[in-house]
Scaffold this motif. Structure first.
Motif, PDB file in Angstrom:
ATOM      1  N   MET A 154      98.840  41.472 -43.757  1.00 32.60           N
ATOM      2  CA  MET A 154      98.677  41.089 -42.358  1.00 32.60           C
ATOM      3  C   MET A 154      99.319  42.113 -41.420  1.00 32.60           C
ATOM      4  O   MET A 154      98.753  42.461 -40.387  1.00 32.60           O
ATOM      5  N   VAL A 155     100.500  42.587 -41.808  1.00 37.67           N
ATOM      6  CA  VAL A 155     101.166  43.616 -41.002  1.00 37.67           C
ATOM      7  C   VAL A 155     100.303  44.870 -40.927  1.00 37.67           C
ATOM      8  O   VAL A 155     100.148  45.477 -39.854  1.00 37.67           O
ATOM      9  N   LEU A 156      99.719  45.245 -42.063  1.00 34.12           N
ATOM     10  CA  LEU A 156      98.851  46.418 -42.087  1.00 34.12           C
ATOM     11  C   LEU A 156      97.606  46.208 -41.236  1.00 34.12           C
ATOM     12  O   LEU A 156      97.129  47.132 -40.566  1.00 34.12           O
ATOM     13  N   LYS A 157      97.102  44.972 -41.248  1.00 34.05           N
ATOM     14  CA  LYS A 157      95.901  44.676 -40.467  1.00 34.05           C
ATOM     15  C   LYS A 157      96.182  44.823 -38.970  1.00 34.05           C
ATOM     16  O   LYS A 157      95.366  45.357 -38.220  1.00 34.05           O
ATOM     17  N   ILE A 158      97.356  44.353 -38.551  1.00 33.69           N
ATOM     18  CA  ILE A 158      97.741  44.496 -37.148  1.00 33.69           C
ATOM     19  C   ILE A 158      97.993  45.965 -36.816  1.00 33.69           C
ATOM     20  O   ILE A 158      97.546  46.473 -35.780  1.00 33.69           O
ATOM     21  N   ALA A 159      98.700  46.657 -37.718  1.00 29.25           N
ATOM     22  CA  ALA A 159      99.061  48.061 -37.482  1.00 29.25           C
ATOM     23  C   ALA A 159      97.834  48.942 -37.339  1.00 29.25           C
ATOM     24  O   ALA A 159      97.855  49.923 -36.588  1.00 29.25           O
TER      25      ALA A 159
END
Length: 303
Positions: A154-159
């Motif tokens: 999820m963090v990667l998706k936002i980033a």
């Protein structure tokens, strides 16, 4: 005024395209992707480097961040109590939690409060609504859709979400007091200007108002929260509890009373969160908001 007329014309064009066989049935998906991957990043790259950061910005910033948190608490609690589907709950959290603080907000605020008011409106929109949509919005959209992602994913998706990448670059440039060359600024501004017409055509393509639709009661609840409960919350918080006053406060509360955010609806739709309900939130919410905005303007000017 011309921006407001543009809203209705573009939405009407989208509705009309539903009956043109030459256009693909899923054309709104491509339009949504263009807005998210091209138009929104350009908008952030144009505006954010120009914002002057200070503690006074906490009031307008609170409109988007606290407003979205309030929406989450409200609809998540109701969803749990009544056993709503995750998609319905997620759709209401996003569409009622994000305000149309730019495409409707900018022309309305400029007409009522002039250039000083517009400066506050930009703060509410860019580091406020825009960033909430690109961070908390995508988190909620992911959690309430069929996708099951780990925290790292999820963090990667936002980033790697294009609007968030653009925001990060623009924020760094703001901190080092650097802006893009004028030529690029003009390009970003023109590309950013495509958000309104393309997004509203996409909404019009999905807008189908059915008398027997099961969405009516949820539509009423969502708009009641967005147009009345949210501004009432900030009216009490800012004016009665914090005892704040001035144009910045009035503009912030007016922005809290705006109709649902067009790109928020597009985000929810792209994750499959009740796209028909989302389209109705805009299609009915925007014209209805002009009545409720007049009400809140009257309240603020009789205090």
């Amino acid at each position: 005024m011309d921006n407001i007329v543009l809203l209705f014309i573009c939405m009407f064009i989208g509705v009309a395209f539903q009956f043109v066989k030459a256009f693909p049935k899923n054309m709104h998906i491509s339009l949504n992707q263009f807005v998210i991957y091209v138009s929104l990043p350009a908008l952030g790259l144009y505006y954010i480097p120009k914002i002057e950061i200070s503690t006074a910005l906490l009031y307008p910033l609170g409109i988007a961040w606290l407003g979205f948190g309030l929406s989450f608490l409200f609809f998540y609690s109701l969803g749990k109590y009544y056993g709503w589907s995750k998609k319905l709950t997620g759709c209401l959290i996003i569409t009622a939690g994000l305000g149309n603080t730019s495409f409707v907000g900018f022309p309305v605020i400029e007409a009522l409060y002039g250039s000083n008011g517009l400066e506050t409106a930009i703060i509410v929109d860019q580091p406020g609504s825009f960033v909430v949509m690109a961070t908390l919005g995508i988190i909620v959209a992911t959690l309430f859709s069929r996708e099951t992602l780990s925290a790292k994913a999820m963090v990667l998706k936002i980033a790697f979400f294009p609007p968030f990448i653009a925001f990060s670059i623009a924020l760094v440039m703001n901190f080092i007091t650097l802006d893009f060359p004028v030529l690029l600024q003009n390009v970003f501004q023109r590309i950013g200007d495509t958000v309104t017409p393309i997004a509203l055509v996409a909404v019009g393509l999905q807008l189908k108002i059915e008398r027997r639709s099961k969405h009516w009661k949820f539509l009423g609840l969502g708009l009641f929260f967005k147009l009345l409960i949210t501004p009432l919350f900030f009216y009490i918080l800012y004016l009665k509890i914090f005892k704040a006053s001035g144009v910045m406060i009035d503009v912030s509360i007016m922005e809290a009373a705006m109709a649902p955010m067009i790109t928020g609806v597009i985000l929810a739709s792209s994750y499959g969160l009740k796209p028909k309900l989302g389209s109705m939130m805009i299609g009915i919410g925007i014209p209805l908001s002009f009545l409720t905005l007049a009400f809140w303007y009257l309240i603020l000017n009789t205090v």
